[in-house]
Design a protein around this motif. Structure first.
Motif, PDB file in Angstrom:
ATOM      1  N   SER A 117      -9.912  11.218  -2.723  1.00 35.11           N
ATOM      2  CA  SER A 117      -9.097  10.037  -2.422  1.00 35.11           C
ATOM      3  C   SER A 117      -7.858  10.360  -1.599  1.00 35.11           C
ATOM      4  O   SER A 117      -7.544   9.650  -0.641  1.00 35.11           O
ATOM      5  N   SER A 118      -7.151  11.416  -1.968  1.00 33.43           N
ATOM      6  CA  SER A 118      -5.897  11.702  -1.259  1.00 33.43           C
ATOM      7  C   SER A 118      -6.157  12.042   0.211  1.00 33.43           C
ATOM      8  O   SER A 118      -5.409  11.606   1.088  1.00 33.43           O
ATOM      9  N   LYS A 119      -7.219  12.776   0.491  1.00 34.98           N
ATOM     10  CA  LYS A 119      -7.557  13.110   1.885  1.00 34.98           C
ATOM     11  C   LYS A 119      -7.975  11.853   2.647  1.00 34.98           C
ATOM     12  O   LYS A 119      -7.565  11.645   3.792  1.00 34.98           O
ATOM     13  N   PHE A 120      -8.802  11.027   2.013  1.00 32.95           N
ATOM     14  CA  PHE A 120      -9.263   9.786   2.635  1.00 32.95           C
ATOM     15  C   PHE A 120      -8.068   8.885   2.948  1.00 32.95           C
ATOM     16  O   PHE A 120      -7.920   8.381   4.070  1.00 32.95           O
ATOM     17  N   ILE A 121      -7.201   8.684   1.977  1.00 29.25           N
ATOM     18  CA  ILE A 121      -6.045   7.802   2.144  1.00 29.25           C
ATOM     19  C   ILE A 121      -5.096   8.361   3.200  1.00 29.25           C
ATOM     20  O   ILE A 121      -4.599   7.617   4.051  1.00 29.25           O
ATOM     21  N   ASN A 122      -4.858   9.655   3.189  1.00 30.39           N
ATOM     22  CA  ASN A 122      -3.998  10.268   4.201  1.00 30.39           C
ATOM     23  C   ASN A 122      -4.572  10.048   5.601  1.00 30.39           C
ATOM     24  O   ASN A 122      -3.839   9.728   6.534  1.00 30.39           O
TER      25      ASN A 122
END
Length: 135
Positions: A117-122
């Motif tokens: 999630s954090s990579k996708f959102i970033n």
């Protein structure tokens, strides 16, 4: 007042509203604010939630444009809630620095999202930020 907690409450409110189709947004919003009233910035939470709701079509359109390989229906509800808050802050809140909006979203994704999630959102927010700076 704790802005990180306030964004968390906004995320929780939007998530619950999205999860339960026929739910009353104001009831959810005020219940969540009341639960954390000592530490959260209620007006800040209300501003975010109402801003997202009032601009949800344009915000979702930005998600679709910035993540063309991910149909919005396949984006998890928690990731979608986080993205909606951050995109609202990036595009409608002049007093929130873009770096803060993106960092806060990535932190929420690490706390509440899935493994990627954090990579996708970033990545999505980086694309939204780049696009908004080109205009």
């Amino acid at each position: 007042m704790n802005r990180h907690l306030s964004r968390m409450i906004a995320m929780q409110t939007l998530y619950e509203w999205d999860f339960r189709d026929s739910s009353d947004l104001n009831e959810i919003l005020h219940r969540n604010i009341d639960e954390y009233s000592k530490d959260a910035d209620g007006p800040f939470v209300e501003n975010i939630v109402n801003g997202v709701i009032n601009n949800i079509q344009s915000i979702d359109s930005r998600i679709k444009d910035s993540a063309p390989d991910w149909p919005i229906e396949q984006v998890s509800l928690i990731d979608k809630s986080i993205l909606r808050i951050a995109i609202y802050e990036l595009t409608h809140s002049q007093n929130i620095p873009p770096k803060v909006a993106i960092n806060e979203a990535v932190e929420l994704a690490k706390q509440f999202g899935g493994d990627n999630s954090s990579k996708f959102i970033n990545g999505v927010l980086g694309a939204v930020y780049e696009e908004s700076n080109e205009k």
